[in-house]
Every structure is written in structure tokens, then in C-alpha cells.
Write an enzyme that holds these catalytic residues in place. Structure first.
Site, short mmCIF file in Angstrom:
data_model
loop_
_atom_site.label_atom_id
_atom_site.label_comp_id
_atom_site.label_asym_id
_atom_site.label_seq_id
_atom_site.Cartn_x
_atom_site.Cartn_y
_atom_site.Cartn_z
N HIS B 233 0.87 -1.18 0.00
CA HIS B 233 0.00 0.00 0.00
C HIS B 233 0.90 1.22 0.00
O HIS B 233 1.82 1.32 0.80
CB HIS B 233 -0.91 0.01 1.23
CG HIS B 233 -2.07 0.95 1.06
ND1 HIS B 233 -1.91 2.30 1.14
CD2 HIS B 233 -3.37 0.74 0.77
CE1 HIS B 233 -3.08 2.88 0.92
NE2 HIS B 233 -3.99 1.96 0.70
N SER B 247 -5.89 5.62 4.44
CA SER B 247 -6.85 5.20 3.42
C SER B 247 -6.60 5.88 2.07
O SER B 247 -6.20 7.04 1.99
CB SER B 247 -8.26 5.53 3.91
OG SER B 247 -9.16 5.47 2.84
N ARG B 282 -2.19 0.89 -6.93
CA ARG B 282 -1.27 0.85 -5.79
C ARG B 282 0.15 0.45 -6.16
O ARG B 282 1.11 0.98 -5.60
CB ARG B 282 -1.82 -0.11 -4.73
CG ARG B 282 -3.09 0.41 -4.09
CD ARG B 282 -3.76 -0.60 -3.20
NE ARG B 282 -4.99 -0.03 -2.64
CZ ARG B 282 -5.82 -0.67 -1.85
NH1 ARG B 282 -5.58 -1.91 -1.51
NH2 ARG B 282 -6.90 -0.09 -1.39
N ARG B 373 -4.46 -6.80 -6.69
CA ARG B 373 -5.86 -6.76 -6.28
C ARG B 373 -6.42 -5.35 -6.33
O ARG B 373 -5.75 -4.39 -5.96
CB ARG B 373 -5.98 -7.28 -4.84
CG ARG B 373 -7.37 -7.15 -4.26
CD ARG B 373 -7.41 -7.66 -2.83
NE ARG B 373 -6.67 -6.82 -1.91
CZ ARG B 373 -7.16 -5.72 -1.33
NH1 ARG B 373 -8.37 -5.30 -1.59
NH2 ARG B 373 -6.42 -5.03 -0.48
#
Lengths: 231, 544
Positions: B233, B247, B282, B373
Site C-alpha cells: 500500500h 486510506s 497501488r 488486487r
């Protein structure tokens, strides 16, 4: 700084205090401090005597799973969001939660929380919302339900409560909030839930509201109480 | 089938247990901790679903295409189609059991935009989607516990599976209350133990997800898949206890990434990719931050304070609490960190492994996400996979004769007793920390053969001493016996990364920066007596 930890090797052995020296930065949390004591080097007490590592549990390390609930300087709190900089004095005392049986050091058995919810069948079953509210009021109600559903079942509200003893009859704020969530999400259950709420919370709560002071999720228990008392 | 054991009680494990119980299968739901402690509660963002009232132009076919593209076309089309087609039914199900979704003015689930997707299709529950789903599912599980259809096995840790001639008949568990290892038999076993965070030390996820179950099963003949694909991330912050995730919403609301060059801000993502640069997938953002060569900051301070409090209050609170920084007035120092594992246990479309009657669901299984993903697809896959496995198990015949594994049970207890009888000040956790250091070095955002090989040498050494290590009395016995399984999995991850001599999705090799068609297949890794064998699944043997 001195760190005083109430240790207990097993559920049946006697508890005892052990003191450690630690030199850690103020922005470290008590979870970080415990990790530091356990693993920065071989663990020794304040006299340099080797001892065993301190037992405690964690999962998320950011205040949303409830694993690391304990009593820090006399106040029930989550270790991962209690910071050294905020603790007064030159000594930190750490104890396990006192109202639950100790398994090992700072690990406690909080299964009574789940047993009581299971015993009284506290579940939604099917979403059947009420239709009497709309507009702003409905939005506020939605926010309230969202806040309750964030309950992490850490047990801090039970630890601090003057009415909660061991969960035999009085089940505490966490139970009251779950009751409200069920009654609000499935209106068919309102009557049944109201009776359980009265029996295990409403009739005994002396409204000190200390549960709200320590709740890591800042759940407005008083709003759940007001609504359930009304119904 | 008559009964099943589900290992792990996060979202995926609970869905499997609930659906099995509703079909009349008796379930033992095993986990060391209650569901409230699972990593599922940390999933913030949302869950993707193309609903009937979707944005104009959106369709299930588009969700399928976005998912396949995001995974760089190595996830199976049939399984991804099943996933996306079931999404609306899943949202209805979650609503029906009382999940508190964020809703629009008409009371319908609200949807937000997420990276890598063509339309707004991510349903969410404020900033705590996973937690809200856990709360609803815990109540469903409780309903079935109260009627005796689900039995919770709290305080039990997986030890090994009971496998004979390619069929699974149950598992051995270490019980923290009794201190013994005992066997549980069932017609089917479902593994729902989450990702392998502990291979990398403290990641953004739960410390409880350690990969041991996958590692142990691997040594028992279960094949693993795509282990080289690990999602970083891009925006995490360093705190004194772990790396914490900020987030994607912070960039979704306009947050800008920059670094300082002689005191001047360089908005490197926008310079290179244009105005939308900050919100690219990401893997790309992570690689660019890594490649920036100096400290990178995320800035939202140009937004109005009231906007910050309305749209990303949890980001402000997190930074204030853990690093004492107010995002309304200061930029946030960020760096990428390990976040999600696309790889895991290889499963067929019904979520059965290569061992009969042994299933895997949720993050520990590798199926839908390919090489990368999409945000919002992991909660969807967690629930969908549990439903698929439960349906398959419920429809199968009862296993008539089960072999006796009492000798395996006895041997496991004897081996644990042997471990306990030794004492050492050298704790097992040190080896775990050292292995994590190796993995972070060799399996970072950018990889190359020499460092992967060094990693293999290191892990092989740790494996060679793991069984000889003296027992550490001050941690749970589980930590002592789980080390070898965790290290074996680490070794398998490195082996997969070494074998894929190309760059694809989250796997980037500086020595092979291009993508090659010949590698457009999943990696399968198997274990044979200390040998790690990889192959590409060119025949789609698992896509069936």
C-alpha cells in the site's frame, strides 16, 4: 522510568509485582513499551535479574480490535493507544483487567462477554427497520447504529463500571448497546429485547456513565439507554 | 456432508460456518481469538458490487474486466465471473442480516470511487466496512451457536491437518486451555486463516496472521500459488509500534504526493502521469514513491478543515493520535508497506485444494486477484469464497470411514513435550524478526535475482536451526512449534519470486523489467521432502 507490572504465571498461581527499567520515547504506546521490554534484549528486572517475558496479546495495534485491554496507572485502557507522554509521574503501573480471570500476566479470559450475549440470544436475525423516523432524525439514528456496531468487545466498560461484578446478572454497557442495535435493526424483537435489557442492565445501572469515559470507540451508551428506557 | 471444521473466524470463516450451518452441516468454528480480534475488522474501504441501480454504463461485465485487468490477466475468467456475478446477491445478504451500510437519500447503499475501477461501485460502511460486516456476521453466527449448529472452538491453534492418501479427515489443534494437542475429525476442513503478514514482521494488518497454516499444509502436500504477488500500500505512516495505513480516500479526496528538492516541492506523480497521477493503482504509486529517492509526503492541508473533517476524519484522527501531526496544517510523511497477499493456497473453482475435502477461503486462498488486487475486491472475495465452499461441502456425501490418527496425535504431543523440556534464553521471536528482515530486503517493491538468492540462503539457514532451537517457555507453545511452518512458507515465497523472471503487477524485477506472454499464467509451488518445485499453470488445472 520504572514500569511496574502485575505478573501471574498461570490462572491458579499467585500474582506478584515486578519492576522494570525502561528508557523509551514519549510517543511510544504502552503496547510498544511492552514489546520493547520483551524483545529489545534479554529481559531483566530492575535489579538486572533475568526474568520471563511479559504475557499480553495484540492483533491490530491501532485501537480497533480490543485485544490489548488492561489497566494502566489505574485506568482501564487499550495499551496500543495509551502513550507514555500522557502518563503522569515517573512510574507506570500495568495490571491485567481485574474483573476477568487472569490466564497469564496481562492476558485475561473475557469469554463471559460472549457467553452472556449467546445465553440471551442477542442477534438481529433479519433486518426489519422501523418506519416511524425520516429525514434528519433517521440520519441521526443511522449514525447511532453505526457507532454501536463498532463495539470491539474489549471489556473496558465492564472493568470500570461500579455495577458490574462478574457478569452473573448485570451484563454492562456493552450488552445494553447490543440490545439497542438488535431492537433498532429488527423491530419485531423490540419487546423481547426490552425485557432482556431491563433484566440485565436497566434495572441495575446506577448511571455513573464511567463506561462512556473509557470506551475506545466513544459509543454513546447514554443514547442507547434513553431510547431503550423510552420503549 | 454431515460436519465440517472451519479454521479462522474472520469474515470468510464466519460466512462459511453460517452458510454450512444453514444447510444443516454441523460446524466447529476454530480460532485462537474471538472474531472481533480478526484482521477483517481492519478492512476500511468497502466492497465492490455492480447493483441494479448502478452508474449508467457500468455492468457486471465491466467489473469482471476491471478485475482481470487489475490482476494482469492471470486470474481465471470463470472464477472472476462467478465473483462479480454474485456481488449484488452478497450486498443483499449483508443488508438482510443487518449490516449498517452507508446509505444514500433513498436508503440504498451509497457507493464511492476506488482506484483501478471504471465506475463508482464500492459499497461501504463509513470508514469501517470490515468491522460493520463482522458485527453483523457475529450476530448470525451467534444465532446458529445458540441453536447448537455452530460450536466455537476458542483458544485453539492449528497444528497440522489429518491427511491420508490425498484425503483430509480433520486436523490437530493445540488447546491453550489444556496445553495439549488433540484431534478433531470432520467430513471437510476449511482453512480461513488470512494472509501471511508475519513473514514481513509488523505490517499494516493484524499480528495474528502469520501464514503458519499455509506453510504447514504446504509441507503436508498442499500446493500453493502466486506467492510472489504481494501488494504494497503506497501510503502508510511509521509509528512506534507498526506501520499504519492511510486510506486511499485521502488521495481520492485530492491528496497530493510530493518530495522536496532543494526546498522546493516536486509533485512527481502529477509531473509524470498528469493530474490523475496520485490515484493510479497501488503498485505503480508504490514503485514511484520507492524510486523518488528521498522522503515522500502526502499533502491534504490545502483542503478546507471542514472538508477534511467531513470526508477523511479517520485519517486526521489517526495521524493526530499516533504521530502527533495535524493533516489540516502539515504534510504527512508516507512510505509504502506490505498490505495484502494475492498468493496463497491453490484452490479449484469450488475452493477445494489439491487434497480432497480440504478447502481454503478468504485471503489465505489464491484465486481472484491475479498479480494485483483492486481495492474493494478483497471483502467481496472473502464472502463469495466462503459461500462457494459451503455450497460445495453441503452438497457432498458423508465420508463413511475415517482412518484412526491417534498415533499422529500421540506423536505431536510427544514432540511438543520434548520441545518443552529444553530451556533457552534465545527466543523463537528473534528468529522470526530476523526472517522478517530478510523478507523485507529480498521481497521489497523492486526485486532482483542476487537479493532473492541471498534471501533463500538466509531462510535455509534459519530453517536448518529452527528444529534445534531451544524451547522458549515465556511465549505460547504455538509460537515455538509454528516457526518451521512460517519459515517454510517464506522459502516458498522466495522460490516463486525467483522463478518468475519477468515483471507483472505487484512483482517487479529490476533484472527483468518487461512482461512476457510466456509467463501469463499463475505460479504453482509444491513441496517434496525439502525440495521446492515451481511450475506455471499453463493448462489451467486450478481453473476448474
Amino acid at each position: 522510568m520504572k514500569v511496574k507490572v502485575l505478573r501471574q504465571q498461570s490462572p491458579v498461581s499467585e500474582p506478584y509485582w515486578e519492576v522494570f527499567d525502561a528508557d523509551v520515547p514519549g510517543d511510544m504506546s504502552v503496547a510498544g513499551l511492552l514489546d520493547h521490554l520483551n524483545y529489545h534484549d534479554d529481559i531483566v528486572d530492575e535489579n538486572g535479574k533475568p526474568t520471563t517475558r511479559i504475557g499480553w496479546e495484540c492483533s491490530c495495534l491501532q485501537g480497533i480490535c480490543g485485544s490489548c485491554a488492561m489497566v494502566i496507572n489505574g485506568i482501564p485502557a487499550l495499551a496500543c493507544e495509551t502513550f507514555v507522554r500522557d502518563l503522569k509521574g515517573s512510574e507506570i503501573t500495568i495490571q491485567p483487567l481485574q474483573k476477568f480471570p487472569v490466564i497469564h500476566d496481562l492476558l485475561t479470559d473475557r469469554s463471559v462477554i460472549y457467553k452472556n450475549l449467546e445465553k440471551e440470544n442477542i442477534f438481529i436475525g433479519e433486518y426489519k427497520p422501523g418506519s416511524e423516523e425520516n429525514g434528519k432524525k433517521a440520519q441521526k439514528e443511522h449514525v447511532h447504529q453505526y457507532e454501536i456496531a463498532k463495539c470491539i468487545k474489549c471489556g473496558l466498560c465492564l472493568e470500570v463500571c461500579p455495577n458490574y461484578v462478574n457478569g452473573q446478572n448485570f451484563f454492562g454497557a456493552m450488552f445494553a448497546n447490543d440490545c439497542y442495535l438488535v431492537a433498532a435493526r429488527n423491530t419485531d424483537k423490540r419487546r423481547e429485547i426490552k425485557e432482556l435489557y431491563d433484566e440485565h442492565f436497566g434495572s441495575t445501572c446506577s448511571k455513573s456513565l464511567s463506561c462512556m469515559d473509557v470506551c475506545p470507540m466513544k459509543i454513546p451508551t447514554i443514547a442507547s439507554m434513553a431510547k431503550l428506557n423510552r420503549r | 456432508m454431515r460436519d465440517a471444521i472451519v479454521i479462522g473466524s474472520g469474515i470468510s470463516g464466519m460466512v462459511t460456518a453460517v452458510k454450512l450451518a444453514e444447510e444443516g452441516v454441523s460446524v466447529l468454528l476454530v480460532s485462537p481469538f474471538p472474531s472481533e480480534r480478526s484482521q477483517s475488522v481492519m478492512a476500511a474501504g468497502g466492497i465492490n458490487a455492480v447493483l441494479t441501480d448502478c452508474e449508467p454504463g457500468d455492468s457486471v461485465a465491466c467489473h469482471i474486466e476491471d478485475t482481470l485487468k487489475g490482476g494482469c490477466y492471470i486470474a481465471g475468467r470463470d472464477s472472476v465471473t462467478g465473483l462479480c456475478e454474485s456481488a449484488e446477491e452478497i450486498i443483499r445478504y449483508l443488508e438482510g442480516i443487518g449490516t449498517v451500510f452507508s446509505v444514500d437519500d433513498d436508503g440504498r447503499p451509497a457507493r464511492r470511487a476506488f482506484g483501478g475501477q471504471s465506475y463508482k461501485r464500492t459499497c461501504y460502511c463509513g470508514a469501517s466496512t470490515g468491522k460493520q460486516i463482522v458485527t453483523a456476521l457475529v450476530m448470525e453466527a451467534r444465532r446458529l451457536e445458540a441453536s447448537g449448529k455452530i460450536r466455537r472452538g476458542l483458544g485453539k491453534c492449528f497444528h497440522s491437518a489429518l491427511i491420508k492418501d490425498g484425503v483430509c479427515y480433520g486436523a490437530l489443534f493445540f488447546d491453550e486451555h489444556t496445553g495439549n494437542i488433540s484431534a478433531e475429525y470432520a467430513d471437510a476442513v476449511v482453512v480461513a486463516t488470512g494472509g501471511q503478514n508475519a513473514l514481513f514482521g509488523k505490517t499494516t494488518g493484524s499480528t495474528q496472521c502469520d501464514g503458519y497454516t499455509a506453510g504447514k499444509l504446504f509441507t503436508q502436500g498442499v500446493e500453493l500459488k502466486n506467492l510472489e504477488f504481494i501488494q504494497f500500500h503506497p501510503t502508510t505512516i511509521e509509528t512506534s509500534q507498526k506501520r499504519m495505513l492511510l486510506s486511499e480516500a485521502a488521495r481520492g479526496e485530492g491528496g497530493r504526493l510530493f518530495y522536496l528538492d532543494k526546498g522546493k516541492r516536486v509533485y512527481f506523480m502529477e509531473d509524470k502521469y498528469g493530474p490523475g497521477g496520485n490515484l493510479l493503482p497501488r503498485d505503480i504509486v508504490s514503485r514511484e514513491i520507492y524510486g523518488a529517492g528521498s522522503e515522500v509526503f502526502l499533502d491534504v492541508s490545502f483542503l478546507k478543515e471542514s472538508e477534511i473533517d467531513k470526508r477523511i476524519p479517520e485519517v486526521r484522527e489517526l495521524c493526530k493520535k499516533y504521530i502527533g501531526l495535524d493533516i489540516a496544517s502539515e504534510p504527512i510523511p508516507v512510505a509504502p508497506s506490505v498490505h495484502f497477499f494475492m498468493g496463497g493456497i491453490a484452490v479449484h473453482n469450488d475452493h477445494e485444494t489439491n487434497i480432497r475435502n480440504l478447502f481454503a477461503v478468504g485471503e489465505c486462498a489464491s484465486m481472484y486477484h491475479g498479480a494485483n488486487r483492486l481495492g474493494g475486491n478483497s471483502l467481496l472475495a472473502a464472502i463469495h469464497s466462503g459461500m462457494i465452499a459451503a455450497r460445495e461441502i453441503a452438497g457432498r456425501d458423508v465420508v463413511a470411514d475415517k482412518p484412526d490418527f491417534s498415533q499422529a496425535e500421540r506423536e505431536a504431543n510427544e514432540s511438543l513435550a520434548e520441545m518443552r523440556n529444553t530451556k533457552s534464553v534465545f527466543p523463537v521471536m528473534y528468529i522470526r524478526d530476523m526472517a522478517a528482515e530478510t523478507m523485507n530486503k529480498s521481497m521489497g517493491i523492486i526485486r532482483e535475482e542476487a537479493s532473492i538468492k541471498e534471501g533463500i540462503t538466509d531462510i535455509d539457514y534459519y530453517l536448518s536451526i529452527a528444529e534445534k532451537l531451544s524451547y522458549d517457555n515465556s511465549v505460547l507453545p504455538y509460537f515455538n512449534y509454528s516457526l518451521s511452518g512460517i519459515l517454510t512458507l517464506a522459502r516458498a515465497v522466495l522460490t516463486c519470486a525467483d522463478a518468475r523472471k519477468e515483471s507483472r503487477g505487484a512483482h517487479f524485477r529490476s533484472d527483468f523489467p518487461d512482461t512476457f506472454d510466456e509467463y501469463a499464467h499463475p505460479t504453482i509451488v509444491s513441496y517434496d521432502n525439502g525440495q521446492y518445485n515451481t511450475r506455471l499453470d499453463k493448462e489451467n488445472e486450478y481453473e476448474s
